[in-house]
Structure formats: structure tokens, C-alpha cells
Design a protein around this motif. Structure first.
Motif, short mmCIF file in Angstrom:
data_model
loop_
_atom_site.label_atom_id
_atom_site.label_comp_id
_atom_site.label_asym_id
_atom_site.label_seq_id
_atom_site.Cartn_x
_atom_site.Cartn_y
_atom_site.Cartn_z
N CYS A 145 66.75 0.91 38.42
CA CYS A 145 67.91 1.43 37.82
C CYS A 145 68.90 0.86 38.65
O CYS A 145 70.19 0.86 38.10
N TYR A 177 75.88 1.02 34.59
CA TYR A 177 75.35 0.92 33.16
C TYR A 177 74.53 -0.56 32.96
O TYR A 177 74.57 -1.57 33.32
N LEU A 187 69.48 1.47 29.87
CA LEU A 187 69.60 2.91 29.94
C LEU A 187 70.49 3.74 29.24
O LEU A 187 70.73 4.75 29.29
N SER A 188 70.58 3.02 27.85
CA SER A 188 71.42 3.69 26.94
C SER A 188 70.76 4.39 26.02
O SER A 188 69.57 4.51 25.66
N PHE A 204 75.20 5.92 28.26
CA PHE A 204 74.08 6.32 29.08
C PHE A 204 73.27 7.34 28.38
O PHE A 204 73.67 8.26 27.65
N HIS A 205 71.76 7.17 28.51
CA HIS A 205 70.84 8.17 28.00
C HIS A 205 70.72 9.27 28.62
O HIS A 205 71.01 9.26 30.02
N VAL A 247 68.53 9.55 31.66
CA VAL A 247 68.86 8.80 32.87
C VAL A 247 69.98 9.67 33.71
O VAL A 247 69.68 9.61 34.79
N ILE A 248 70.62 10.26 32.80
CA ILE A 248 71.55 11.01 33.66
C ILE A 248 71.10 12.38 34.34
O ILE A 248 71.11 12.66 35.51
N GLU A 296 79.65 2.49 35.10
CA GLU A 296 78.72 3.31 35.87
C GLU A 296 78.79 4.59 35.88
O GLU A 296 79.96 5.46 35.50
N ALA A 297 77.80 5.22 36.44
CA ALA A 297 77.59 6.67 36.41
C ALA A 297 77.64 7.16 37.98
O ALA A 297 76.80 6.64 38.47
N THR A 333 81.64 9.42 34.80
CA THR A 333 81.55 8.25 34.38
C THR A 333 83.14 7.95 33.94
O THR A 333 83.72 8.82 33.29
#
Length: 183
Positions: free
Chosen positions: A34, A52, A56-57, A63-64, A67-68, A109-110, A132
């Protein structure tokens, strides 16, 4: 017969914290995949950045949620281990996690901000906020157990890709563990 645990020196404690910081970026295959970056790692808090990527969406430019959730788990466990007393062990496992999604996770990005809010004998608790584009999108709580010794603590952690090992790449410093610095 019970064998008493060895007390680690301050230097040994420091080396383990540095080793775990490097492991979070380069030693955990999922984190490497990731492309997470640790931008803060100290006893007070941990900050982890997840760039991102379409892979990963959930939807275009979002973002999914899973993934978060994984980012919350990674940051929360990191906050616990970054300030941990390694005389009490180094084998870490997530026991439970709760996640509240507050807004769509849109952005380049997260960024997860995590801190350990309670340390127990075996169970440790962390709170995590994920942002985000400067907006709070998720919040989570992570409970981590640390007991026993993790095999391989202190062993070298190689760069994910040999090209990453080029001199001057700050993401993947080369050299003995004491060449890394705690932030």
C-alpha cells in the motif's frame, strides 16, 4: 522452572522502537504493497500516510472502507508499539477494533493520527483519526495485546524493491539499525 524475563537497557528499548518503525513501512508486506509512510513515530503519537491508488478504491477517487479500516488498525497498533516497554514482550496482535465512517474518504492520501490512550499489563488501547483533504473521514479504536516475544525482532529489514535501496532515497535508508533515527 520459570525463567525471569531479561530487563532491556535503554539502548535496547530504543533499538526495538526503531526496528518496529522500519518494520511498519518495509517489513509488513501489506503495508509495503500500500506504500504507507510513517511520518511520526514516538511515545506520544504515530502518524501514517497512505497514498491513494485506484487499487485501493471503492468508487472513483474514494478509498475503500476496508482500506481505511486497515489503516486504522496499522496506526493504532503502531501507536501502542511506538511507546511500548519491551520488557513486557513484543508479540503484538489486534484483539478488537471499531470504526466509524464519518465522510467519504476522498483525496490524494489518507493520514491516520493515532495515540495510545491506555496501557495495561497485556491489553493496550489506541484512538485513531483518519483525515483526507483536511477533513475527518473516519475514527477508530484499536485494542492490542502484547505478550511473549516476536520472532525475528532486530533482524535486518530489506527494502521492498532493490531500486528503493539507492543512496539518497529517504524512504529506505540502508545500514545497521542504529543508522535509523527515531522521530
Amino acid at each position: 522452572m520459570t525463567v525471569a524475563a531479561r530487563t532491556l537497557s535503554d539502548q535496547e528499548q530504543r533499538e526495538r522502537r526503531i526496528w518496529f518503525r522500519a518494520r511498519w513501512e518495509r517489513g509488513v508486506a501489506f503495508n509495503r504493497h500500500c506504500h504507507i509512510r510513517v511520518t511520526r513515530w514516538d511515545a506520544e503519537a504515530v502518524e501514517i500516510v497512505l497514498p491513494y491508488a485506484e487499487a485501493l478504491s471503492a468508487h472513483e477517487d474514494v478509498f475503500h472502507g476496508g482500506v481505511i479500516s486497515a489503516l486504522i488498525d496499522t496506526a493504532g497498533a503502531g501507536a501502542v508499539i511506538a511507546g511500548h516497554d519491551f520488557d513486557k514482550g513484543s508479540r503484538l496482535s489486534t484483539v478488537s477494533m471499531s470504526v466509524q465512517f464519518l465522510a467519504p474518504a476522498r483525496g490524494r492520501e489518507a493520514v491516520a493520527y493515532a495515540r495510545c490512550v491506555r496501557r495495561g499489563r497485556r491489553l493496550h488501547f489506541a484512538d485513531v483519526d483518519v483525515m483526507t483533504d483536511g477533513r475527518l473521514c473516519a475514527r477508530g479504536q484499536v485494542v492490542v495485546s502484547i505478550a511473549g516475544e516476536r520472532p525475528g525482532v532486530g533482524e535486518p529489514i530489506a527494502p521492498a524493491d532493490p531500486a528503493d535501496a539507492e543512496p539518497g532515497n529517504p524512504m529506505y535508508p540502508i545500514g545497521p539499525i542504529d543508522s535509523l533515527t527515531e522521530e
